[in-house]
Design an enzyme around this catalytic site. Structure first.
Site, mmCIF file in Angstrom:
data_model
loop_
_atom_site.group_PDB
_atom_site.id
_atom_site.type_symbol
_atom_site.label_atom_id
_atom_site.label_comp_id
_atom_site.label_asym_id
_atom_site.label_seq_id
_atom_site.Cartn_x
_atom_site.Cartn_y
_atom_site.Cartn_z
ATOM 1 N N TRP A 102 0.837 -1.213 0.000
ATOM 2 C CA TRP A 102 0.000 0.000 0.000
ATOM 3 C C TRP A 102 0.863 1.250 0.000
ATOM 4 C CZ3 TRP A 102 -4.417 -0.576 -1.993
ATOM 5 C CH2 TRP A 102 -5.164 -1.733 -1.776
ATOM 6 N N ASP A 172 -1.776 6.492 6.487
ATOM 7 C CA ASP A 172 -2.843 5.630 5.976
ATOM 8 C C ASP A 172 -3.121 4.571 7.044
ATOM 9 O OD1 ASP A 172 -4.455 3.767 4.786
ATOM 10 O OD2 ASP A 172 -3.102 3.343 3.091
ATOM 11 N N LYS A 196 -12.229 -2.119 6.646
ATOM 12 C CA LYS A 196 -11.380 -3.014 7.423
ATOM 13 C C LYS A 196 -11.858 -3.045 8.873
ATOM 14 C CE LYS A 196 -9.051 -2.890 3.558
ATOM 15 N NZ LYS A 196 -7.848 -2.190 3.249
#
Ligand SMILES: *Cc1c(COP(=O)(O)O)cnc(C)c1O
Length: 362
Positions: A102, A172, A196
């Site tokens: 990511w 993030d 999530k």
């Protein structure tokens, strides 16, 4: 009806009581004769849902009053561009830490708009370790430092927060926000896709320090401007109303459970049990991540024999241990054990793993 233990990395499991409440309120929300999905986002009913959710999130994370909370769309992936577009005014250089897949995506997106320095890079270790934040030397020239506290695919989590003085930290937190208490005041911008650990897909939470709002570069699209969303309380256009409502129910669930201190205690215990099962398997299972950086939320592992992995996954599925396949880019297995995964689910996985190893070892 029997529910599985869902180890999906995202969209991930939601607390069963939240789903039940949503079901009970689906057709007729609190006697108003309509579903939350059918409400105008300008109605006083929805505004109260939205404001209560924000208030509960503020309480859970102890968010200081000089931070704004936004409920947006577009996922964390849209934030990859938004953080750069919104923070680069007067500066064209940024620093990114690369701790996994990511991070790589965030870096690739930022490169479209500015010069990206990557001094701290976990790639040479195949993202099994990273330099500790206390050693991240400050680059005083950059507009911000970006990093990914929990790499969902690689299972690498950076627990400590670097001290970069005045340089805003942009993080993030898609797969770790709400898993434990954090000190929000250490960060400039925190963003997270909801699917999530917060609620359903379609909602993105952004927490931004007030003074960082309005540093946009010229000509950015209206919908990508934090200031527009701040000035309009996330209702410049139609927000993801139903996902916002469900996130609000998740926040209530967390508060009822005892808040993030309690959640952290449970999460740590769940992760410890699973890593102990892996490390205590005489090498049958293996997690490659440096123990100092092992994720509490996403636990990837492999077995000694790759041909066994298909068998593992299908036998696990048969006993209600669902979605344990590793990310398509890395293979193997991965157990995502977010807040909504009950400890009993981890216990069931640990027993299954022990039995499976006994049957197939040697
Ligand atoms: C899932 C995830 C993303 C991507 O989120 P989208 O909402 O699908 O854009 C980005 N970063 C991290 C750390 C993630 O876990």
């Amino acid at each position: 009806m029997s529910r599985v233990y869902n180890f999906s990395a995202g969209p991930a499991a939601l607390p069963e009581s939240v789903l039940q409440q949503a079901q009970a309120e689906m057709v007729d929300w609190q006697g108003k004769g309509l579903s939350v999905m059918e409400m105008s986002h300008r109605s006083k009913e929805f505004i109260s849902i939205a404001e209560t959710a924000e208030q509960d999130l503020r309480e859970l994370l102890n968010i200081p009053s000089n931070y704004k909370v936004l409920f947006l769309q577009g996922g964390a992936s849209t934030q990859f561009a938004m953080v750069a577009l919104n923070l680069l005014q007067g500066n064209n250089e940024v620093e990114y830490v690369n701790s996994g897949l990511w991070s790589e995506k965030a870096i690739a997106e930022a490169k479209k708009y500015c010069t990206v320095h990557v001094k701290i890079d976990g790639k040479p270790s195949k993202y099994t370790t990273i330099a500790p934040p206390s050693t991240w030397e400050r680059n005083p020239r950059v507009a911000y430092l970006h990093y990914t506290p929990n790499e969902t695919i690689n299972g690498l989590e950076i627990q400590d927060v670097p001290d970069w003085g005045d340089t805003p930290l942009v993080v993030d937190m898609s797969s770790t926000l709400l898993s434990r208490p954090i000190d929000v005041s250490k960060f400039g911008v925190i963003y997270a896709g909801a699917q999530k650990n917060i609620g359903p897909a379609g909602l993105t939470v952004v927490i931004i320090r007030e003074d960082l709002v309005g540093r946009t570069i010229p000509g950015i699209p209206t919908m990508l401007d934090y200031k527009i969303h701040v000035d309009n309380a996330s209702m410049y256009n139609t927000p993801p109303t139903y996902a916002w409502y469900i996130a609000g129910l998740v926040f209530k669930w967390l508060k009822d459970l005892g808040g993030l201190e309690k959640m952290a205690e449970i999460n740590k215990r769940k992760a410890d049990k699973l890593y102990a099962a892996i490390d205590g398997s005489d090498g049958f299972y293996r997690n490659p991540v440096d123990p100092n950086f092992r994720s509490w939320m996403n636990v990837p592992f492999v077995t000694t024999k790759t041909e066994l992995e298909k068998v593992f996954l299908s036998e696990a599925e048969q006993v209600g241990l669902s979605t344990l396949a590793g990310h398509r880019s890395v293979g193997g297995m991965r157990a995502s054990i977010y807040n909504a995964m009950p400890e009993a689910g981890v216990d069931a996985l640990v027993s299954f793993m022990a039995e499976f190893a006994k049957k197939h070892a040697a």
